[in-house]
Design a protein around this motif. Structure first.
Motif, PDB file in Angstrom:
ATOM      1  N   PHE A   1     -13.679 -89.079 -39.737  1.00  0.00           N
ATOM      2  CA  PHE A   1     -13.314 -87.673 -39.851  1.00  0.00           C
ATOM      3  C   PHE A   1     -14.454 -86.774 -39.368  1.00  0.00           C
ATOM      4  CE2 PHE A   1     -13.516 -83.738 -42.366  1.00  0.00           C
ATOM      5  CZ  PHE A   1     -12.362 -83.116 -41.897  1.00  0.00           C
ATOM      6  N   LEU A   2     -15.668 -87.053 -39.834  1.00  0.00           N
ATOM      7  CA  LEU A   2     -16.811 -86.225 -39.432  1.00  0.00           C
ATOM      8  C   LEU A   2     -17.048 -86.300 -37.924  1.00  0.00           C
ATOM      9  CD1 LEU A   2     -19.339 -86.823 -42.353  1.00  0.00           C
ATOM     10  CD2 LEU A   2     -18.049 -84.741 -41.865  1.00  0.00           C
ATOM     11  N   GLU A   3     -16.839 -87.468 -37.349  1.00  0.00           N
ATOM     12  CA  GLU A   3     -17.012 -87.603 -35.895  1.00  0.00           C
ATOM     13  C   GLU A   3     -16.038 -86.703 -35.151  1.00  0.00           C
ATOM     14  OE1 GLU A   3     -18.854 -92.113 -35.528  1.00  0.00           O
ATOM     15  OE2 GLU A   3     -16.670 -91.868 -35.479  1.00  0.00           O
ATOM     16  N   THR A   4     -14.801 -86.561 -35.668  1.00  0.00           N
ATOM     17  CA  THR A   4     -13.830 -85.682 -35.002  1.00  0.00           C
ATOM     18  C   THR A   4     -14.236 -84.215 -35.122  1.00  0.00           C
ATOM     19  OG1 THR A   4     -12.358 -85.347 -36.913  1.00  0.00           O
ATOM     20  CG2 THR A   4     -11.929 -87.286 -35.517  1.00  0.00           C
ATOM     21  N   LYS A   5     -15.106 -83.915 -36.071  1.00  0.00           N
ATOM     22  CA  LYS A   5     -15.559 -82.536 -36.285  1.00  0.00           C
ATOM     23  C   LYS A   5     -16.914 -82.277 -35.629  1.00  0.00           C
ATOM     24  CE  LYS A   5     -11.962 -81.489 -38.629  1.00  0.00           C
ATOM     25  NZ  LYS A   5     -10.958 -80.637 -38.016  1.00  0.00           N
ATOM     26  N   GLY A   6     -17.381 -83.211 -34.812  1.00  0.00           N
ATOM     27  CA  GLY A   6     -18.605 -82.990 -34.044  1.00  0.00           C
ATOM     28  C   GLY A   6     -19.883 -83.519 -34.677  1.00  0.00           C
ATOM     29  N   PHE A   7     -19.769 -84.273 -35.755  1.00  0.00           N
ATOM     30  CA  PHE A   7     -20.951 -84.874 -36.377  1.00  0.00           C
ATOM     31  C   PHE A   7     -21.208 -86.199 -35.657  1.00  0.00           C
ATOM     32  CE2 PHE A   7     -19.357 -81.954 -39.496  1.00  0.00           C
ATOM     33  CZ  PHE A   7     -20.477 -81.450 -40.122  1.00  0.00           C
ATOM     34  N   SER A   8     -22.167 -86.203 -34.745  1.00  0.00           N
ATOM     35  CA  SER A   8     -22.346 -87.343 -33.848  1.00  0.00           C
ATOM     36  C   SER A   8     -23.203 -88.464 -34.426  1.00  0.00           C
ATOM     37  CB  SER A   8     -22.959 -86.861 -32.534  1.00  0.00           C
ATOM     38  OG  SER A   8     -24.205 -86.228 -32.792  1.00  0.00           O
ATOM     39  N   LYS A   9     -23.873 -88.214 -35.551  1.00  0.00           N
ATOM     40  CA  LYS A   9     -24.786 -89.234 -36.088  1.00  0.00           C
ATOM     41  C   LYS A   9     -24.378 -89.705 -37.480  1.00  0.00           C
ATOM     42  CE  LYS A   9     -28.707 -87.584 -33.411  1.00  0.00           C
ATOM     43  NZ  LYS A   9     -30.035 -86.988 -33.473  1.00  0.00           N
ATOM     44  N   ALA A  10     -23.071 -89.785 -37.720  1.00  0.00           N
ATOM     45  CA  ALA A  10     -22.566 -90.266 -39.013  1.00  0.00           C
ATOM     46  C   ALA A  10     -22.595 -91.784 -39.035  1.00  0.00           C
ATOM     47  CB  ALA A  10     -21.148 -89.752 -39.248  1.00  0.00           C
ATOM     48  N   ARG A  11     -23.020 -92.352 -40.167  1.00  0.00           N
ATOM     49  CA  ARG A  11     -23.108 -93.810 -40.327  1.00  0.00           C
ATOM     50  C   ARG A  11     -22.501 -94.210 -41.669  1.00  0.00           C
ATOM     51  NH1 ARG A  11     -29.016 -95.863 -39.218  1.00  0.00           N
ATOM     52  NH2 ARG A  11     -27.910 -97.735 -38.575  1.00  0.00           N
ATOM     53  N   ASN A  12     -21.752 -95.288 -41.659  1.00  0.00           N
ATOM     54  CA  ASN A  12     -21.111 -95.806 -42.861  1.00  0.00           C
ATOM     55  C   ASN A  12     -21.982 -96.902 -43.475  1.00  0.00           C
ATOM     56  OD1 ASN A  12     -19.190 -96.587 -44.789  1.00  0.00           O
ATOM     57  ND2 ASN A  12     -18.152 -97.936 -43.352  1.00  0.00           N
ATOM     58  N   VAL A  13     -22.105 -96.902 -44.804  1.00  0.00           N
ATOM     59  CA  VAL A  13     -22.813 -97.975 -45.502  1.00  0.00           C
ATOM     60  C   VAL A  13     -21.833 -99.126 -45.728  1.00  0.00           C
ATOM     61  CG1 VAL A  13     -24.075 -98.644 -47.582  1.00  0.00           C
ATOM     62  CG2 VAL A  13     -24.371 -96.333 -46.638  1.00  0.00           C
ATOM     63  N   LEU A  14     -22.067-100.233 -45.060  1.00  0.00           N
ATOM     64  CA  LEU A  14     -21.173-101.392 -45.148  1.00  0.00           C
ATOM     65  C   LEU A  14     -21.239-102.007 -46.542  1.00  0.00           C
ATOM     66  CD1 LEU A  14     -22.068-102.958 -41.698  1.00  0.00           C
ATOM     67  CD2 LEU A  14     -20.014-101.659 -42.266  1.00  0.00           C
ATOM     68  N   GLY A  15     -20.086-102.182 -47.162  1.00  0.00           N
ATOM     69  CA  GLY A  15     -20.033-102.792 -48.489  1.00  0.00           C
ATOM     70  C   GLY A  15     -20.191-101.820 -49.638  1.00  0.00           C
ATOM     71  N   GLY A  16     -20.645-100.613 -49.349  1.00  0.00           N
ATOM     72  CA  GLY A  16     -20.749 -99.561 -50.356  1.00  0.00           C
ATOM     73  C   GLY A  16     -21.610 -99.906 -51.561  1.00  0.00           C
ATOM     74  N   ILE A  17     -21.351 -99.197 -52.650  1.00  0.00           N
ATOM     75  CA  ILE A  17     -22.149 -99.340 -53.864  1.00  0.00           C
ATOM     76  C   ILE A  17     -22.007-100.744 -54.461  1.00  0.00           C
ATOM     77  CG2 ILE A  17     -20.462 -98.485 -55.554  1.00  0.00           C
ATOM     78  CD1 ILE A  17     -24.107 -97.352 -55.502  1.00  0.00           C
ATOM     79  N   MET A  18     -20.859-101.389 -54.229  1.00  0.00           N
ATOM     80  CA  MET A  18     -20.673-102.745 -54.757  1.00  0.00           C
ATOM     81  C   MET A  18     -21.689-103.705 -54.138  1.00  0.00           C
ATOM     82  SD  MET A  18     -16.515-102.800 -54.926  1.00  0.00           S
ATOM     83  CE  MET A  18     -16.420-104.561 -55.035  1.00  0.00           C
ATOM     84  N   ALA A  19     -21.898-103.595 -52.835  1.00  0.00           N
ATOM     85  CA  ALA A  19     -22.888-104.446 -52.160  1.00  0.00           C
ATOM     86  C   ALA A  19     -24.303-104.017 -52.536  1.00  0.00           C
ATOM     87  CB  ALA A  19     -22.697-104.369 -50.646  1.00  0.00           C
ATOM     88  N   TYR A  20     -24.507-102.713 -52.712  1.00  0.00           N
ATOM     89  CA  TYR A  20     -25.841-102.202 -53.063  1.00  0.00           C
ATOM     90  C   TYR A  20     -26.290-102.752 -54.421  1.00  0.00           C
ATOM     91  CZ  TYR A  20     -29.686 -98.858 -53.306  1.00  0.00           C
ATOM     92  OH  TYR A  20     -30.942 -98.286 -53.370  1.00  0.00           O
ATOM     93  N   ARG A  21     -25.372-102.849 -55.361  1.00  0.00           N
ATOM     94  CA  ARG A  21     -25.694-103.370 -56.697  1.00  0.00           C
ATOM     95  C   ARG A  21     -26.193-104.798 -56.661  1.00  0.00           C
ATOM     96  NH1 ARG A  21     -20.181-101.857 -59.244  1.00  0.00           N
ATOM     97  NH2 ARG A  21     -20.378 -99.635 -59.634  1.00  0.00           N
ATOM     98  N   GLU A  22     -25.799-105.533 -55.624  1.00  0.00           N
ATOM     99  CA  GLU A  22     -26.159-106.966 -55.527  1.00  0.00           C
ATOM    100  C   GLU A  22     -27.533-107.203 -54.929  1.00  0.00           C
ATOM    101  OE1 GLU A  22     -22.955-108.985 -53.583  1.00  0.00           O
ATOM    102  OE2 GLU A  22     -21.472-108.202 -55.008  1.00  0.00           O
ATOM    103  N   LEU A  23     -28.199-106.144 -54.489  1.00  0.00           N
ATOM    104  CA  LEU A  23     -29.541-106.317 -53.887  1.00  0.00           C
ATOM    105  C   LEU A  23     -30.551-106.756 -54.920  1.00  0.00           C
ATOM    106  CD1 LEU A  23     -29.809-103.218 -51.548  1.00  0.00           C
ATOM    107  CD2 LEU A  23     -29.527-105.594 -50.886  1.00  0.00           C
TER     108      LEU A  23
END
Length: 98
Positions: A76-98
């Motif tokens: 969605f942000l990319e369609t609005k001109g935000f060219s440097k948006a990045r998704n965190v793969l696995g989200g908070i569930m994966a982050y908790r496992e670090l």
């Protein structure tokens, strides 16, 4: 831009790197696991874009519970001109496992 792993995110947070950090989970989810990001639930994002105005050229790292909502937010942000948006793969569930 390419997505980011939870390991990369943790390293960047630990170093204090500068980026816009966005959490698109619901408020109650955010309260359970707050990593210090701006909380704008995905459903509210189209109506709250003004809060991100002026940050179109900045790196925006987006996370949610599993990576699905943040992936949608990135698109969605990319369609609005935000060219440097990045998704965190696995989200908070994966982050908790670090």
């Amino acid at each position: 831009m390419e997505d980011i792993t939870v390991k990369e995110l943790k390293e960047r947070l630990d170093k204090g790197d500068k980026f816009v950090f966005l959490d698109v989970r619901e408020e109650w989810e955010y309260e359970d696991d707050n990593l210090g990001a701006i909380n704008i639930p995905l459903g509210e994002l189209p109506h709250r874009l003004d809060e991100l105005e002026g940050k179109k050229d900045e790196e925006i790292i987006i996370h949610c519970r599993s990576g699905a909502r943040s992936g949608n937010a990135k698109k969605f942000l990319e369609t609005k001109g935000f060219s440097k948006a990045r998704n965190v793969l696995g989200g908070i569930m994966a982050y908790r496992e670090l």
